[in-house]
Design a protein around this motif. Structure first.
Motif, short mmCIF file in Angstrom:
data_model
loop_
_atom_site.label_atom_id
_atom_site.label_comp_id
_atom_site.label_asym_id
_atom_site.label_seq_id
_atom_site.Cartn_x
_atom_site.Cartn_y
_atom_site.Cartn_z
N UNK A 161 0.93 -1.13 0.02
CA UNK A 161 -0.09 -0.05 -0.03
C UNK A 161 0.79 1.42 0.02
N UNK A 162 1.92 1.26 0.86
CA UNK A 162 2.74 2.32 0.72
C UNK A 162 3.66 2.65 -0.56
N UNK A 163 3.84 1.56 -1.07
CA UNK A 163 4.43 1.90 -2.34
C UNK A 163 3.55 2.21 -3.56
N UNK A 164 2.20 1.93 -3.41
CA UNK A 164 1.03 2.40 -4.30
C UNK A 164 0.97 3.95 -4.06
N UNK A 165 1.08 4.60 -2.94
CA UNK A 165 0.82 5.79 -2.62
C UNK A 165 2.10 6.78 -3.32
N UNK A 166 3.16 6.12 -3.45
CA UNK A 166 4.14 6.60 -4.30
C UNK A 166 3.79 7.08 -5.55
N UNK A 167 3.16 6.00 -6.14
CA UNK A 167 2.78 6.39 -7.70
C UNK A 167 1.55 7.39 -7.95
N UNK A 168 1.65 8.19 -8.84
CA UNK A 168 0.66 9.19 -9.09
C UNK A 168 -0.70 8.38 -9.45
N UNK A 169 -1.82 8.65 -9.02
CA UNK A 169 -2.88 7.90 -9.29
C UNK A 169 -3.21 7.54 -10.61
N UNK A 170 -2.95 8.24 -11.53
CA UNK A 170 -3.41 8.33 -13.03
C UNK A 170 -2.21 7.12 -13.43
N UNK A 171 -1.24 6.57 -12.87
CA UNK A 171 -0.17 5.67 -13.27
C UNK A 171 -0.22 4.52 -12.64
N UNK A 172 -1.09 4.49 -11.50
CA UNK A 172 -1.33 3.15 -11.07
C UNK A 172 -1.67 1.79 -11.80
#
Length: 184
Positions: A161-172
């Motif tokens: 989850x924390x690594x997912x927060x580092x990505x911009x929402x549109x690029x996830x």
């Protein structure tokens, strides 16, 4: 497979066989017909590449569409689904880290001394904000996981989850399935 082969694979190992042992020539012939390996090494590698390409394409479309059945193993499961929805439903400072880093980089390469100093301070402040946001999100995610999945293995879900927060929402990837403000 024939019905006889199905019986032999599902039978009790202590029970009598119920059929005669095949001759060696018959057993070898059965083994050779089951495996279809090309005789040409180049052809075999080409077939392997084609299989891998179709598998990767299937996983890529699953990542884009959110199809749970074809996701890669790191994204499969209801725990990971919950983590993705939990992260995607919230605003996080970390998702703005990359654009902010570009702005700070541009400010730091200018020849104006006070802008370079300002960019360093801004980067440090933003870095601290991101760490505090990680702590906030991590604690609430851990609490949500403990409440929702008390008897399941949630190892690695917090870091996921924390690594997912580092990505911009549109690029996830997999694409977010919930809107901001919706709760999983």
């Amino acid at each position: 497979m024939t019905k006889e082969d199905e019986k032999s694979t599902t039978r009790d190992p202590q029970a009598p066989k119920g059929r005669p042992t095949p001759k060696r020539s018959e057993a070898e012939a059965n083994r050779k017909t089951r495996v279809t390996v090309p005789k040409d090494r180049k052809e075999a590698s080409k077939q392997a590449r084609d299989r891998m390409r179709t598998e990767r394409e299937k996983q890529r479309t699953a990542l884009l569409n959110g199809d749970e059945s074809a996701l890669p193993p790191r994204d499969k499961g209801k725990v990971r689904r919950y983590v993705r929805d939990f992260i995607d439903s919230r605003w996080a400072a970390a998702e703005f880290f990359l654009p902010y880093a570009v702005v700070v980089l541009v400010l730091s390469i200018t020849k104006i001394g006070y802008l370079q100093l300002l960019s360093t301070y801004l980067f440090m402040v933003f870095f601290i904000v991101v760490i505090l946001d990680f702590v906030r999100i991590g604690l609430s995610l851990r609490k949500g996981l403990a409440a929702k999945f008390p008897n399941e293995d949630t190892r690695g879900a917090l870091m996921y989850g924390l690594m997912r927060t580092l990505q911009m929402r549109r690029l996830r990837l997999p694409k977010p399935m919930v809107k901001r403000g919706e709760r999983p």
